[in-house]
Design an enzyme around this catalytic site. Structure first.
Site, mmCIF file in Angstrom:
data_model
loop_
_atom_site.group_PDB
_atom_site.id
_atom_site.type_symbol
_atom_site.label_atom_id
_atom_site.label_comp_id
_atom_site.label_asym_id
_atom_site.label_seq_id
_atom_site.Cartn_x
_atom_site.Cartn_y
_atom_site.Cartn_z
ATOM 1 C CE LYS A 181 5.519 3.428 0.996
ATOM 2 N NZ LYS A 181 4.953 2.301 0.254
ATOM 3 C CE1 TYR A 213 3.998 -6.070 6.014
ATOM 4 C CE2 TYR A 213 5.610 -4.344 6.420
ATOM 5 C CZ TYR A 213 4.527 -4.830 5.717
ATOM 6 O OH TYR A 213 3.967 -4.063 4.742
ATOM 7 C CE1 TYR A 238 3.712 -4.815 0.390
ATOM 8 C CE2 TYR A 238 3.736 -2.486 -0.147
ATOM 9 C CZ TYR A 238 3.395 -3.510 0.709
ATOM 10 O OH TYR A 238 2.728 -3.229 1.877
ATOM 11 C CG ASP A 295 1.197 1.056 -6.518
ATOM 12 O OD1 ASP A 295 1.491 2.179 -6.067
ATOM 13 O OD2 ASP A 295 1.057 0.041 -5.806
HETATM 14 C C1 PLP Z 1 3.788 1.439 0.297
HETATM 15 C C2 PLP Z 1 3.166 1.001 -0.951
HETATM 16 C C3 PLP Z 1 1.801 0.645 -1.006
HETATM 17 C C4 PLP Z 1 0.933 0.602 0.213
HETATM 18 O O1 PLP Z 1 0.735 1.855 0.809
HETATM 19 P P1 PLP Z 1 0.272 1.937 2.344
HETATM 20 O O2 PLP Z 1 0.085 3.396 2.577
HETATM 21 O O3 PLP Z 1 1.395 1.341 3.147
HETATM 22 O O4 PLP Z 1 -0.981 1.152 2.466
HETATM 23 C C5 PLP Z 1 1.281 0.283 -2.235
HETATM 24 N N1 PLP Z 1 2.031 0.289 -3.353
HETATM 25 C C6 PLP Z 1 3.325 0.641 -3.339
HETATM 26 C C7 PLP Z 1 4.096 0.657 -4.621
HETATM 27 C C8 PLP Z 1 3.942 0.994 -2.142
HETATM 28 O O5 PLP Z 1 5.242 1.304 -2.131
#
Ligand code: PLP
Length: 430
Positions: free
Chosen positions: A280, A22, A154, A251
């Protein structure tokens, strides 16, 4: 070995050539140069504000749950490196990927059964969306190709994930109009609210014919605003999705692997999704890897189609090095009393952040599991907040109106107290 570069040279080259997350080009702020990391500490190449080491309050964007340079994870990486760091996954397979997939099926909620290994969280969300859309195409309902989510979310920075990020004030506002147009519910309130639950149900029913899936972050919305909501909404979503023939995607890239106090956040509600994304903390912060899991129903739907395959296959799919470390990281987590550690961090965060509520300019202080958030009534002065935290010997990365911490689970009580002091100092300075 190449000639070593001085810190000054490295920073000059960084500024000239290297994009940061960013960030503008050339860079406008000077990043801190990290030389090595061990336990919960980042060692700086040059002291900053009198500190040559910083306690990492961010777990490297919520991934390094066991801290850095962990002997068990190092050994897993070294062992795998001696065998092979990578082979293609098309037509070939290998033990680390197979073990990881089996392990993920075992530890995630029933009835998730099939695993797609992706190379980053955003890609795992792309794959989740592809699975859902393809499922409906294959079973003869091609009109079902939109997604529904709630505001404040997000889901990553690639195209489909961007389309379900919060459309206002978020990082991707610029792309409104270019992105696929999805259906947005209001942001979920913290406490259970009947009216809001009805709003979710109505919206899903109203758009059922065009909806492939509902996608949300369960219990904690992370990078969209560090907001928490009642797990009861997940049951509302599950019921409305079932009643309206809509798939449900969770997610859990941010919330997975214990961060909220349960292994997966959906367990707070006892609800299983049709598709689940994890990332993550999957590799304990060592290497980039994520996974998309789905149920047999979703997989069978895809297999029945005219194109009976999931047409996705990243070059580095199933990377053995990342998979081996991920297996070791999961074993390390489950081999200890991680709930006790997360509870300990939760109490430490509650205690340490309580005083932040009294500070001028603070709107809200909230803690859940190993997540501590101080929300201001104004946007953070990043430079001032970062400086204040570094002076306390702590690395924090605030955004928007939020100063928060997601410490590694191995953070000791004294280090945790320093982190909460730093959050308070940053909140005062920002
Ligand atoms: C960080 C994150 C993503 C994206 O993962 P990247 O490995 O950065 O592409 C997607 N969804 C959530 C909830 C996240 O915290």
């Amino acid at each position: 070995m190449p000639e070593p570069l001085t810190p000054a040279e490295l920073l000059r080259l960084d500024r000239e050539h290297v994009w940061h997350p960013y960030g503008p080009m050339p860079g406008r702020t000077e990043p801190l140069l990290v030389e090595s990391a061990s336990g919960v500490r980042l060692r700086l190449a040059e002291p900053a504000h009198g500190q040559d080491e910083l306690i990492d309050g961010m777990s490297s964007w919520w991934s390094a749950i066991h801290g850095y340079n962990h002997p068990v994870l190092n050994e897993a990486a070294r062992g795998q490196l001696g065998r092979m760091s990578h082979v293609m996954f098309g037509g070939l397979t290998h033990e680390p990927a197979v073990r990881l997939a089996a392990k993920l099926v075992e530890i995630t909620p029933e009835p998730l059964r099939h695993v797609f290994l992706a190379d980053s969280g955003s890609v795992s969300v792309e794959v989740a969306v592809k699975m859902c859309l393809q499922h409906w195409r294959s079973v003869g309902r091609p009109a079902k190709q939109r997604l529904l989510t709630w505001r404040g979310g997000y889901h990553g920075d690639t195209w489909q994930p961007m389309s379900v990020c919060d459309p206002e004030g978020g990082m991707h506002e610029l792309w409104q109009g270019a992105l696929p147009r999805q259906v947005f519910a209001d942001a979920p309130p913290a406490e259970y609210d009947e009216t809001y639950a009805a709003h979710l149900g109505d919206l899903i029913a109203r758009h059922a014919d065009e909806l492939a899936a509902v996608i949300v972050e369960p219990v904690v919305q992370g990078a969209g605003g560090m907001r928490f909501h009642s797990p009861a909404y997940l049951r509302v979503l599950r019921e409305a999705c079932d009643a309206n023939d809509v798939l449900l995607v969770f997610d859990e890239i941010a919330t997975g692997f214990g961060r909220t106090g349960t292994l997966f956040a959906s367990e707070h509600a006892g609800v299983s999704p049709d598709v689940l994304c994890v990332g993550k903390a999957l590799t304990g912060g060592y290497l980039t890897m994520a996974a998309t899991l789905c149920t047999s129903r979703v997989a069978e739907g895809i297999s029945r189609g005219e194109v009976p395959v999931l047409a996705h296959g990243p070059t580095f799919m199933g990377n053995p090095l990342a998979a081996a470390v991920a297996c070791a990281s999961i074993d390390l987590l489950l081999g200890q009393d991680w709930q006790v550690e997360v509870k300990r961090l939760e109490s430490g965060l509650r205690e340490g952040l309580a005083e932040a509520a009294e500070l001028p300019g603070v709107r809200d202080v909230r803690v859940l599991g190993a997540i501590g958030v101080v929300q201001l009534d104004h946007d953070v002065d990043m430079a001032a907040a970062t400086r204040a935290a570094v002076r306390e010997g702590v690395w924090l990365r605030p955004f928007r109106d939020l100063i928060y911490t997601m410490p590694p689970y191995v953070t000791g009580d004294e280090d945790l107290a320093r982190i909460t002091r730093a959050v308070c100092a940053a909140a005062s300075a920002a």
